[in-house]
Design a protein around this motif. Structure first.
Motif, PDB file in Angstrom:
ATOM      1  N   GLY A 108      80.223  78.505  68.680  1.00  0.00           N
ATOM      2  CA  GLY A 108      78.875  78.061  68.395  1.00  0.00           C
ATOM      3  C   GLY A 108      78.271  78.789  67.224  1.00  0.00           C
ATOM      4  O   GLY A 108      78.824  79.769  66.724  1.00  0.00           O
ATOM      5  N   ALA A 109      77.118  78.290  66.783  1.00  0.00           N
ATOM      6  CA  ALA A 109      76.393  78.936  65.689  1.00  0.00           C
ATOM      7  C   ALA A 109      74.927  78.552  65.748  1.00  0.00           C
ATOM      8  O   ALA A 109      74.584  77.424  66.110  1.00  0.00           O
ATOM      9  CB  ALA A 109      76.978  78.534  64.344  1.00  0.00           C
ATOM     10  N   ASP A 110      74.072  79.522  65.416  1.00  0.00           N
ATOM     11  CA  ASP A 110      72.637  79.298  65.266  1.00  0.00           C
ATOM     12  C   ASP A 110      72.320  79.313  63.773  1.00  0.00           C
ATOM     13  O   ASP A 110      72.921  80.084  63.016  1.00  0.00           O
ATOM     14  CB  ASP A 110      71.825  80.422  65.901  1.00  0.00           C
ATOM     15  N   VAL A 128      71.409  83.474  60.659  1.00  0.00           N
ATOM     16  CA  VAL A 128      72.659  82.849  61.101  1.00  0.00           C
ATOM     17  C   VAL A 128      73.258  83.705  62.223  1.00  0.00           C
ATOM     18  O   VAL A 128      73.119  84.922  62.222  1.00  0.00           O
ATOM     19  CB  VAL A 128      73.685  82.662  59.959  1.00  0.00           C
ATOM     20  N   ASN A 129      73.906  83.035  63.182  1.00  0.00           N
ATOM     21  CA  ASN A 129      74.439  83.751  64.329  1.00  0.00           C
ATOM     22  C   ASN A 129      75.652  82.987  64.885  1.00  0.00           C
ATOM     23  O   ASN A 129      75.522  82.249  65.860  1.00  0.00           O
ATOM     24  CB  ASN A 129      73.339  83.887  65.389  1.00  0.00           C
ATOM     25  N   PRO A 130      76.841  83.147  64.279  1.00  0.00           N
ATOM     26  CA  PRO A 130      78.038  82.520  64.852  1.00  0.00           C
ATOM     27  C   PRO A 130      78.480  83.257  66.118  1.00  0.00           C
ATOM     28  O   PRO A 130      78.269  84.470  66.250  1.00  0.00           O
ATOM     29  CB  PRO A 130      79.081  82.649  63.741  1.00  0.00           C
ATOM     30  N   GLN A 131      79.086  82.490  67.051  1.00  0.00           N
ATOM     31  CA  GLN A 131      79.480  83.049  68.350  1.00  0.00           C
ATOM     32  C   GLN A 131      80.827  82.492  68.788  1.00  0.00           C
ATOM     33  O   GLN A 131      81.182  81.368  68.447  1.00  0.00           O
ATOM     34  CB  GLN A 131      78.453  82.672  69.422  1.00  0.00           C
ATOM     35  N   ILE A 132      81.529  83.272  69.585  1.00  0.00           N
ATOM     36  CA  ILE A 132      82.722  82.827  70.289  1.00  0.00           C
ATOM     37  C   ILE A 132      82.637  83.406  71.690  1.00  0.00           C
ATOM     38  O   ILE A 132      82.248  84.559  71.860  1.00  0.00           O
ATOM     39  CB  ILE A 132      84.029  83.243  69.576  1.00  0.00           C
ATOM     40  N   GLY A 133      82.969  82.583  72.687  1.00  0.00           N
ATOM     41  CA  GLY A 133      82.802  83.106  74.031  1.00  0.00           C
ATOM     42  C   GLY A 133      83.471  82.295  75.113  1.00  0.00           C
ATOM     43  O   GLY A 133      84.211  81.348  74.850  1.00  0.00           O
ATOM     44  N   TYR A 134      83.154  82.687  76.341  1.00  0.00           N
ATOM     45  CA  TYR A 134      83.664  82.054  77.551  1.00  0.00           C
ATOM     46  C   TYR A 134      82.473  81.497  78.321  1.00  0.00           C
ATOM     47  O   TYR A 134      81.427  82.132  78.412  1.00  0.00           O
ATOM     48  CB  TYR A 134      84.401  83.084  78.424  1.00  0.00           C
ATOM     49  N   HIS A 135      82.644  80.308  78.915  1.00  0.00           N
ATOM     50  CA  HIS A 135      81.564  79.722  79.700  1.00  0.00           C
ATOM     51  C   HIS A 135      82.112  79.093  80.976  1.00  0.00           C
ATOM     52  O   HIS A 135      83.286  78.732  81.065  1.00  0.00           O
ATOM     53  CB  HIS A 135      80.822  78.651  78.884  1.00  0.00           C
ATOM     54  N   ASN A 136      81.238  78.996  81.957  1.00  0.00           N
ATOM     55  CA  ASN A 136      81.494  78.174  83.136  1.00  0.00           C
ATOM     56  C   ASN A 136      80.189  77.448  83.448  1.00  0.00           C
ATOM     57  O   ASN A 136      79.279  77.430  82.617  1.00  0.00           O
ATOM     58  CB  ASN A 136      82.038  79.000  84.313  1.00  0.00           C
ATOM     59  N   ARG A 137      80.071  76.864  84.602  1.00  0.00           N
ATOM     60  CA  ARG A 137      78.877  76.069  84.918  1.00  0.00           C
ATOM     61  C   ARG A 137      77.596  76.913  84.884  1.00  0.00           C
ATOM     62  O   ARG A 137      76.543  76.412  84.509  1.00  0.00           O
ATOM     63  CB  ARG A 137      79.037  75.403  86.278  1.00  0.00           C
ATOM     64  N   ASP A 138      77.690  78.184  85.247  1.00  0.00           N
ATOM     65  CA  ASP A 138      76.490  79.010  85.360  1.00  0.00           C
ATOM     66  C   ASP A 138      76.306  80.063  84.271  1.00  0.00           C
ATOM     67  O   ASP A 138      75.175  80.446  83.984  1.00  0.00           O
ATOM     68  CB  ASP A 138      76.479  79.718  86.723  1.00  0.00           C
ATOM     69  N   TRP A 139      77.391  80.578  83.682  1.00  0.00           N
ATOM     70  CA  TRP A 139      77.308  81.721  82.770  1.00  0.00           C
ATOM     71  C   TRP A 139      77.947  81.446  81.418  1.00  0.00           C
ATOM     72  O   TRP A 139      78.863  80.643  81.310  1.00  0.00           O
ATOM     73  CB  TRP A 139      78.008  82.938  83.391  1.00  0.00           C
TER      74      TRP A 139
END
Length: 170
Positions: A108-110, A128-139
């Motif tokens: 993602g990116a802002d 600017v704020n690029p991101q890489i991460g892990y997600h599930n339904r809640d977090w």
């Protein structure tokens, strides 16, 4: 600078308005995200701040299970080194995220404007704020690089980690 934001806005949001489909907000495709971030200043910021903590606030709409857009804000406090006082950034940004699967990796990116607080002769700049991460339904757990290209040749940069909780509409 205003012309740059206008062109980015037209390019980024024109596909949204060109669609003939109706948008229905439901708990399955829209929610708020609220969480915390922590980081280490880099670049110009490492000379005047030792670390930063902040609040991450977002509202997201999913076009499909893989692609979401929204608005992002919050506050990041930079803890100043002597003799510099603490200062901060309040972003006002749009964001986009691509989710590879219902649970797992996302990118993602802002993009927007970062308003600076408690700094003389500097009100803010391009955020600017690029991101890489892990997600599930809640977090959402993610790593990020945040940069505010502020006035007077001051780039407010930080590398950090964040966590947000998804607050669903009822």
């Amino acid at each position: 600078m205003k012309k740059i934001f206008f062109v980015i806005g037209l390019l980024g949001f024109s596909p949204i308005f060109a669609q003939d489909t109706e948008i229905n907000i439901t708990p399955d495709n829209s929610w708020f995200k609220a969480g915390v971030i922590a980081g280490v200043p880099v670049g110009d910021a490492k000379d005047v701040a030792s670390f930063n903590l902040g609040l991450d606030l977002r509202a997201q709409y999913l076009f499909n299970p893989n692609f979401g857009i929204g608005v992002a804000s919050g506050y990041t406090n930079f803890f100043g080194k002597d003799p510099v006082d603490d200062f901060g950034v309040i972003p006002l940004a749009g964001f986009a995220r691509y989710y590879f699967a219902p649970e797992g990796l996302f990118l993602g990116a802002d993009l927007g404007y970062g308003f600076l607080t408690n700094l003389d002769n500097n009100s803010g700049g391009l955020y600017v704020n690029p991101q890489i991460g892990y997600h599930n339904r809640d977090w959402n757990l993610y790593a990020f690089y945040q940069n505010t290209y502020a006035e007077n040749d001051f780039d407010l940069q930080t590398l950090g980690l964040g966590a947000t909780y998804n607050i669903r509409f009822n």
